[in-house]
Design an enzyme around this catalytic site. Structure first.
Site, PDB file in Angstrom:
ATOM      1  N   GLU A  46      -0.924 -29.431  18.169  1.00  0.00           N
ATOM      2  CA  GLU A  46      -0.561 -28.001  18.164  1.00  0.00           C
ATOM      3  C   GLU A  46       0.838 -27.887  18.745  1.00  0.00           C
ATOM      4  OE1 GLU A  46      -3.366 -25.410  20.188  1.00  0.00           O
ATOM      5  OE2 GLU A  46      -1.771 -24.014  20.737  1.00  0.00           O
ATOM      6  N   GLU A  54       5.144 -18.039  22.463  1.00  0.00           N
ATOM      7  CA  GLU A  54       3.871 -17.690  23.073  1.00  0.00           C
ATOM      8  C   GLU A  54       4.141 -17.001  24.407  1.00  0.00           C
ATOM      9  OE1 GLU A  54       1.231 -20.998  23.911  1.00  0.00           O
ATOM     10  OE2 GLU A  54      -0.523 -19.701  23.883  1.00  0.00           O
TER      11      GLU A  54
END
Ligand SMILES: *[C@@H]1O[C@H](CO)[C@@H](O)[C@H](O)[C@H]1NC(C)=O
Ligand SMILES: *[C@@H]1O[C@H](CO)[C@@H](O)[C@H](O)[C@H]1NC(C)=O
Ligand SMILES: *[C@@H]1O[C@H](CO)[C@@H](O)[C@H](O)[C@H]1NC(C)=O
Ligand SMILES: *[C@@H]1O[C@H](CO)[C@@H](O)[C@H](O)[C@H]1NC(C)=O
Length: 376
Positions: free
Chosen positions: A192, A197
């Site tokens: 990932e 974010e």
């Protein structure tokens, strides 16, 4: 040491008039004391010692070199492979409607529900695509959670240069937006890569992070301007935080939106994964000029550098889609210590999401384009 010889009174007479000497006082009873050794034994032991010291020097040099090792990020010539933009932006994505794997208080909906006029959660024009959290004041009880979106590109990638040109990112209490690369069906084995974010008020910039299976670390030499938060990328290490790097303050939240956003650039190749953030007024010419091809070797130091030195990038990252989602509460944003403690958000995260529709007016992405380049 023969301690009995040093206990009690010392009698200089025992040793003549010479000053007391431990060498003299110590009987050569131990095999470790060279005094009682033959010449041959001394030579053998000396040679053995020399070999041990030599090995230590060699091991030290190898370890030292490894810590100093750094991949060769030499120039790669890129070619534009895919552009995600315009009124058909969402055609190239699948909508996800399973339960949020991060424990969020939300309900991901499919495109049919998302585009109902009363909700209007996804919307694309020639200029941009909007992805938002529902701001209608539906009945959001503790079972259902507020409506939100998670989309995943149909196309999967195994390397490349990704330019995410974004004009607005979600922020505000309870929100947990992300733009990332992953093969979610084969997580964590296929890795990932989190590019954008942030959680809640998002005042500290984006957190750029890798999450992997066992055996990927970034504890060697790195060239990056961001602040490294952890070195072990193993998904379960350090409370599942992965190996993150903090970007500049204006790479997320209100600070990002107030400057018209910018471009998150991620270069993913066997030598490593590097991420840059360029605010809109400081975009490199090879990004603003649509007839040029971007060349990361001219961009200077990355914000986040995950070199392959202690992580075989090629085996840890595979078949990744571009994923955009906005979670609410859940494992990161919703923890009391984060939601109340760090962000000073009111009440409980669930109540806020259930009862405060107008608080989500800023909980949307506005994406100008995603461009993916592959190596020639
Ligand atoms: C949906 O959102 C877009 C972008 O914010 C807006 O232009 C459009 O008018 C909205 N449509 C409806 C039905 O509210
Ligand atoms: C844009 O890039 C093209 C191709 O490299 C180049 O020919 C052109 O001069 C560039 N334009 C500007 C304004 O720099
Ligand atoms: C990656 O995806 C392709 C196409 O879906 C599939 O054929 C391939 O086996 C996948 N690779 C891995 C390592 O799972
Ligand atoms: C709703 O949001 C506002 C603004 O963030 C906040 O002051 C208020 O406490 C929230 N209300 C609830 C019920 O959480």
């Amino acid at each position: 040491m023969h301690s009995s010889q040093h206990n009690g009174a010392f009698h200089p007479d025992d040793y003549g008039m010479a000053p007391p000497s431990y060498e003299k006082a110590t009987q050569p009873t131990s095999n470790l004391n060279p005094k009682g050794w033959t010449k041959k034994k001394k030579i053998l032991v000396g040679a053995a010692l020399a070999i041990v010291i030599l090995i230590a020097i060699i091991v030290g040099a190898v370890v030292g070199t490894r810590d100093n090792a750094y991949p060769d990020y030499s120039q790669v010539t890129y070619r534009l492979a895919d552009t995600y933009s315009g009124a058909n932006f969402f055609d190239d994505f699948d909508f996800y409607n399973k339960a949020d794997p991060t424990g969020g208080f939300l309900h991901y909906v499919l495109e049919d529900a998302a585009t109902q006029p009363a909700h209007n959660l996804t919307y694309a024009t020639e200029n941009s695509a909007i992805v938002r959290v529902d701001t209608s004041s539906g009945e959001y009880d503790t079972e259902t959670g507020r409506w939100s979106i998670r989309i995943s590109s149909k196309k999967q990638y195994n390397s490349g240069l990704f330019l995410f040109d974004v004009m607005h990112v979600p922020y505000g209490c309870a929100t947990w937006p992300a733009i990332w690369l992953s093969d979610a069906d084969n997580w964590p084995n296929h890795g990932e890569i989190d590019v954008m974010e942030s959680v809640n008020r998002a005042t500290t910039g984006t957190q750029m992070t890798l999450h992997t299976s066992e055996g990927c670390k970034v504890n060697g030499k790195r060239k990056e301007s961001g602040k490294s938060l952890a070195n072990n990328c193993l998904f379960s290490a350090n409370d599942n935080q992965g190996c993150g790097v903090k970007g500049p303050k204006n790479s997320a939240g209100e600070a990002f939106n107030s400057i018209g956003g910018g471009v998150y650039a991620t270069e993913w190749r066997d030598e490593g994964i590097r991420m840059w953030f360029f605010e809109r007024s400081e975009l490199p010419d090879d990004i603003t000029n649509s007839s040029a091809t971007p060349d990361p070797s001219t961009w200077g130091e990355a914000v986040a550098d995950f070199p392959s030195t202690h992580c075989d990038i090629g085996s840890h990252f595979k078949n990744a889609s571009i994923i955009v989602n906005i979670a609410l509460c859940g494992d990161w944003a919703g923890q009391d210590a984060i939601y109340n403690g760090q962000a000073h958000c009111p009440g409980t995260c669930h109540n806020y999401v259930a009862n405060n529709a107008t608080a989500f007016d800023d909980a949307y992405f506005e994406i100008k384009s995603f461009k993916v380049y592959s190596a020639e």
